[in-house]
Design a protein around this motif. Structure first.
Motif, PDB file in Angstrom:
ATOM      1  N   ALA A 136      27.957  39.920  31.710  1.00 11.53           N
ATOM      2  CA  ALA A 136      28.453  41.277  31.965  1.00 11.53           C
ATOM      3  C   ALA A 136      29.428  41.295  33.146  1.00 11.53           C
ATOM      4  CB  ALA A 136      27.289  42.229  32.232  1.00 11.53           C
ATOM      5  N   LEU A 137      29.144  40.501  34.166  1.00 13.90           N
ATOM      6  CA  LEU A 137      30.026  40.431  35.330  1.00 13.90           C
ATOM      7  C   LEU A 137      31.357  39.751  35.003  1.00 13.90           C
ATOM      8  CD1 LEU A 137      27.406  39.492  38.089  1.00 13.90           C
ATOM      9  CD2 LEU A 137      28.559  41.700  37.777  1.00 13.90           C
ATOM     10  N   ALA A 138      31.393  39.007  33.900  1.00 11.23           N
ATOM     11  CA  ALA A 138      32.636  38.344  33.481  1.00 11.23           C
ATOM     12  C   ALA A 138      33.472  39.199  32.537  1.00 11.23           C
ATOM     13  CB  ALA A 138      32.302  37.008  32.813  1.00 11.23           C
ATOM     14  N   VAL A 139      32.931  40.325  32.078  1.00  8.64           N
ATOM     15  CA  VAL A 139      33.631  41.143  31.083  1.00  8.64           C
ATOM     16  C   VAL A 139      34.979  41.633  31.597  1.00  8.64           C
ATOM     17  CG1 VAL A 139      33.582  43.384  29.911  1.00  8.64           C
ATOM     18  CG2 VAL A 139      31.617  41.867  29.762  1.00  8.64           C
ATOM     19  N   LEU A 140      34.987  42.279  32.759  1.00  4.71           N
ATOM     20  CA  LEU A 140      36.221  42.885  33.268  1.00  4.71           C
ATOM     21  C   LEU A 140      37.319  41.862  33.551  1.00  4.71           C
ATOM     22  CD1 LEU A 140      37.927  45.255  34.429  1.00  4.71           C
ATOM     23  CD2 LEU A 140      35.835  45.899  33.254  1.00  4.71           C
ATOM     24  N   PRO A 141      37.015  40.728  34.195  1.00  2.00           N
ATOM     25  CA  PRO A 141      38.076  39.729  34.378  1.00  2.00           C
ATOM     26  C   PRO A 141      38.708  39.266  33.058  1.00  2.00           C
ATOM     27  CG  PRO A 141      36.266  39.244  35.846  1.00  2.00           C
ATOM     28  CD  PRO A 141      35.797  40.364  34.950  1.00  2.00           C
ATOM     29  N   PHE A 142      37.878  39.029  32.033  1.00  2.25           N
ATOM     30  CA  PHE A 142      38.433  38.616  30.748  1.00  2.25           C
ATOM     31  C   PHE A 142      39.264  39.734  30.120  1.00  2.25           C
ATOM     32  CE2 PHE A 142      35.065  35.191  30.444  1.00  2.25           C
ATOM     33  CZ  PHE A 142      35.972  34.144  30.424  1.00  2.25           C
ATOM     34  N   VAL A 143      38.819  40.974  30.247  1.00  3.58           N
ATOM     35  CA  VAL A 143      39.583  42.100  29.722  1.00  3.58           C
ATOM     36  C   VAL A 143      40.915  42.226  30.460  1.00  3.58           C
ATOM     37  CG1 VAL A 143      39.622  44.601  29.426  1.00  3.58           C
ATOM     38  CG2 VAL A 143      37.523  43.352  28.990  1.00  3.58           C
ATOM     39  N   THR A 145      31.334  29.794  34.901  1.00  4.47           N
ATOM     40  CA  THR A 145      32.482  30.584  34.441  1.00  4.47           C
ATOM     41  C   THR A 145      32.734  31.774  35.361  1.00  4.47           C
ATOM     42  OG1 THR A 145      32.060  29.961  32.147  1.00  4.47           O
ATOM     43  CG2 THR A 145      33.407  31.916  32.510  1.00  4.47           C
ATOM     44  N   LEU A 146      31.679  32.434  35.784  1.00  8.72           N
ATOM     45  CA  LEU A 146      31.841  33.571  36.699  1.00  8.72           C
ATOM     46  C   LEU A 146      32.454  33.125  38.021  1.00  8.72           C
ATOM     47  CD1 LEU A 146      31.414  36.576  37.169  1.00  8.72           C
ATOM     48  CD2 LEU A 146      29.130  36.059  38.033  1.00  8.72           C
ATOM     49  N   VAL A 147      32.059  31.958  38.513  1.00  6.05           N
ATOM     50  CA  VAL A 147      32.654  31.426  39.744  1.00  6.05           C
ATOM     51  C   VAL A 147      34.155  31.215  39.557  1.00  6.05           C
ATOM     52  CG1 VAL A 147      32.711  29.444  41.306  1.00  6.05           C
ATOM     53  CG2 VAL A 147      30.515  30.356  40.533  1.00  6.05           C
ATOM     54  N   VAL A 148      34.553  30.683  38.407  1.00  2.00           N
ATOM     55  CA  VAL A 148      35.978  30.465  38.117  1.00  2.00           C
ATOM     56  C   VAL A 148      36.737  31.792  38.070  1.00  2.00           C
ATOM     57  CG1 VAL A 148      37.605  29.611  36.378  1.00  2.00           C
ATOM     58  CG2 VAL A 148      35.535  28.303  36.900  1.00  2.00           C
ATOM     59  N   LEU A 149      36.087  32.834  37.558  1.00  2.00           N
ATOM     60  CA  LEU A 149      36.728  34.148  37.424  1.00  2.00           C
ATOM     61  C   LEU A 149      36.722  34.959  38.717  1.00  2.00           C
ATOM     62  CD1 LEU A 149      35.216  35.233  33.984  1.00  2.00           C
ATOM     63  CD2 LEU A 149      37.622  34.721  34.416  1.00  2.00           C
ATOM     64  N   PHE A 150      35.983  34.496  39.714  1.00  2.00           N
ATOM     65  CA  PHE A 150      35.805  35.295  40.930  1.00  2.00           C
ATOM     66  C   PHE A 150      37.110  35.680  41.628  1.00  2.00           C
ATOM     67  CE2 PHE A 150      34.795  35.936  45.447  1.00  2.00           C
ATOM     68  CZ  PHE A 150      33.894  36.986  45.316  1.00  2.00           C
ATOM     69  N   PRO A 151      38.143  34.832  41.650  1.00  2.00           N
ATOM     70  CA  PRO A 151      39.408  35.254  42.268  1.00  2.00           C
ATOM     71  C   PRO A 151      39.969  36.569  41.705  1.00  2.00           C
ATOM     72  CG  PRO A 151      39.450  32.890  41.912  1.00  2.00           C
ATOM     73  CD  PRO A 151      38.199  33.400  41.254  1.00  2.00           C
ATOM     74  N   LEU A 152      39.669  36.865  40.441  1.00  2.00           N
ATOM     75  CA  LEU A 152      40.142  38.133  39.880  1.00  2.00           C
ATOM     76  C   LEU A 152      39.406  39.314  40.490  1.00  2.00           C
ATOM     77  CD1 LEU A 152      40.918  37.860  36.046  1.00  2.00           C
ATOM     78  CD2 LEU A 152      42.434  38.409  37.941  1.00  2.00           C
ATOM     79  N   TYR A 153      38.171  39.105  40.929  1.00  2.00           N
ATOM     80  CA  TYR A 153      37.463  40.170  41.646  1.00  2.00           C
ATOM     81  C   TYR A 153      38.237  40.554  42.907  1.00  2.00           C
ATOM     82  CZ  TYR A 153      33.103  40.568  39.005  1.00  2.00           C
ATOM     83  OH  TYR A 153      32.163  40.850  38.034  1.00  2.00           O
ATOM     84  N   ILE A 154      38.758  39.531  43.578  1.00  2.00           N
ATOM     85  CA  ILE A 154      39.527  39.780  44.798  1.00  2.00           C
ATOM     86  C   ILE A 154      40.870  40.432  44.450  1.00  2.00           C
ATOM     87  CG2 ILE A 154      40.631  38.680  46.776  1.00  2.00           C
ATOM     88  CD1 ILE A 154      38.473  36.484  46.568  1.00  2.00           C
ATOM     89  N   LYS A 155      41.496  39.958  43.387  1.00  2.00           N
ATOM     90  CA  LYS A 155      42.800  40.496  42.974  1.00  2.00           C
ATOM     91  C   LYS A 155      42.698  41.960  42.551  1.00  2.00           C
ATOM     92  CE  LYS A 155      46.645  39.597  39.784  1.00  2.00           C
ATOM     93  NZ  LYS A 155      47.667  39.369  40.826  1.00  2.00           N
ATOM     94  N   ILE A 156      41.702  42.272  41.739  1.00  2.00           N
ATOM     95  CA  ILE A 156      41.527  43.648  41.260  1.00  2.00           C
ATOM     96  C   ILE A 156      41.001  44.535  42.384  1.00  2.00           C
ATOM     97  CG2 ILE A 156      40.290  45.137  39.625  1.00  2.00           C
ATOM     98  CD1 ILE A 156      40.213  42.705  37.716  1.00  2.00           C
ATOM     99  N   GLY A 157      40.009  44.016  43.097  1.00  2.00           N
ATOM    100  CA  GLY A 157      39.430  44.753  44.215  1.00  2.00           C
ATOM    101  C   GLY A 157      38.452  45.829  43.770  1.00  2.00           C
TER     102      GLY A 157
END
Length: 486
Positions: free
Chosen positions: A128-135, A204-216
């Motif tokens: 679920a935490l990976a949904v938004l980065p993939f979207v 996979t979530l660790v790999v996607l984590f930079p998008l958390y920072i980018k999106i904010g």
């Protein structure tokens, strides 16, 4: 680049990203059915069915709402993105906290080991935490990055499965007093399936984590209300869809006698995997088509484009249907090498056709998405869920998994027809019904002849497949050639 070529390119890349997880499922089926046996494979299949429902609940339609609001509110794009990310993150953390506190009670209620339920809850939260980065990757038309990360997830999952099932047993046997002996269990092999999935999701979530920072993180109450209002019917539709997709395995577990239930689920789920070719095609197409539908909703020839896309989806889907049916005895020996599973092969034509209907439904659903009438998607999916539940409750006690296959076909077929009729009233698209219906009927008829009448005779099947391909070629060569030249 024409819209068709762009669509094909994106669909190909998304298809690759979708193909490999499905390929993982295909590659691992022979391993699972051999190592786990029908009962443990049934446990795996039934718990994964619950996870399908959980994935829908935890994303609650925000994926579709994200696409719509990013395109509809361009001037507030950053705030839309951060609001959606904050919403999904907070709701997921709350879900995981609450469910872990009642894990044992939940396990008793569902009749699973508490260990398995814990793994399932953690997998749900991580996914679920990976949904938004993939979207975000899909909405910003970055299919290659999307694909690379999806493929990475597949490689990790596959590697871990191969280690747990092929390497670890040997290490544990050869070094009896080592660490490997303490983590290996001969009687609980199905746990390794969930552990591999869990580790892959975490990495996979660790790999996607930079998008958390980018999106904010940020939050707009007004935007969130609008997104949730748009997403809620999608959530209802998703719940209904998960019932159509997964509740057959769940109901088989609880409606059949306890002494055969898990084995019957295992046999059914293994043969259901032979429908993965159609599911793969339809899913890849949907991933490419959804942003395309929104981005071209205001185009001058949008409706004609949608009609052409649906026709060619039906053509390629019909070819896949007939091809798999003709070569089903080849595929079964590759994917399901254990003959104890082959008794459920009779469901394969029904499941393939059902998934083709579902793919057509997703194409037809453009009308309620681009007109902001997502409530109709909910109505249609709920109707399909009612059909699924009703027929499963009625037929499972009588004909076991055959009833589940019939219910799946009836549900997706009725959803396809309802979407077409509602769509033509509210957003009329000039579909070539004569040819679409003709291809469907011909492919279905040839499939019945090949599988049931001629009992999978390979020579007759190949003749029927060749006849169908020639009819499609001569009927469509002029239009298909003109599309390629654009």
């Amino acid at each position: 680049m024409s819209v068709f070529k762009k669509l094909f390119k994106q669909t190909f890349v998304y298809g690759l990203a979708t193909a490999l997880p499905r390929a993982l499922a295909i590659v691992l089926v022979p391993l699972y059915v051999t190592v786990l046996g029908t009962k443990q494979y049934g446990v795996y299949a039934s718990l994964m069915a619950f996870l399908i429902l959980g994935n829908v609940l935890l994303s609650y339609g925000m994926e579709t709402a994200f696409f719509r609001f990013v395109n509809k509110h361009v001037e507030q794009k950053k705030l839309v993105q951060s609001t959606a990310l904050t919403s999904l993150t907070v709701s997921t953390v709350l879900f995981l906290t609450i469910t872990l506190l009642v894990n044992d009670s939940l396990a008793n209620f569902l009749e699973f080991k508490a260990e398995y339920v814990t793994y399932g809850l953690l997998i749900l939260a991580l996914d679920a935490l990976a949904v938004l980065p993939f979207v975000w990757y899909r909405a910003n038309e970055k299919p290659m990055k999307y694909a690379v990360i999806k493929i990475f997830n597949v490689c990790v999952n596959l590697g871990l499965n191969l280690f747990f099932f092929l390497v670890l047993p040997g290490w544990a046997e050869n070094t009896p007093d080592s660490f490997w002996t303490t983590i290996y269990s001969e009687e609980n092999k199905v746990a390794y399936v969930f552990i591999a999935n869990l580790i892959a999701s975490a990495i996979t979530l660790v790999v996607l984590f930079p998008l958390y920072i980018k999106i904010g993180f940020g939050f707009s109450k007004i935007i969130w209300k609008g997104m949730f209002k748009y997403a809620f019917p999608v959530l209802i539709a998703g719940i209904a869809f998960s019932i159509n997709e997964a509740f057959d395995k769940i109901l088989l577990k609880y409606l059949l006698p306890e002494n055969i239930a898990e084995a019957e689920v295992g046999v059914y789920a293994a043969c259901y995997k032979l429908g993965v070719f159609m599911t793969l095609f339809a899913t890849a197409f949907r991933l490419g088509i959804e942003p395309f539908f929104f981005n071209h909703a205001e185009s001058k020839n949008a409706k004609q484009t949608y009609a052409t896309i649906t026709k060619y989806f039906t053509i390629f889907g019909s070819i896949i249907l007939l091809f798999v049916i003709v070569y089903v005895d080849v595929f079964k020996r590759i994917l399901i090498p254990e003959s104890e599973y082959w008794g459920a092969l009779s469901i394969v034509p029904l499941i393939l056709l059902a998934n083709l209907f579902l793919g057509i439904y997703h194409n037809l659903s453009v009308w309620y998405k681009v007109t902001d009438r997502t409530k109709f998607g909910a109505y249609i999916s709920v109707f399909g869920a009612i059909v699924t539940l009703g027929l499963n409750f009625l037929l499972i006690p009588l004909i076991s998994y055959q009833g589940s296959a019939i219910a799946t076909l009836a549900a997706y077929g009725s959803m396809m027809l309802l979407s077409y009729f509602f769509g033509q009233r509210n957003y009329a698209v000039p579909y070539d019904i004569k040819r679409i219906g003709g291809y469907l009927l011909l492919a279905s008829g040839f499939s019945v002849l090949s599988f049931y009448v001629f009992e999978r005779d390979l020579i007759i099947g190949n003749v029927l497949l060749l006849v169908f391909l020639l009819l499609v070629f001569f009927s469509e060569k002029k239009e298909f050639g003109s599309i390629l030249k654009r």
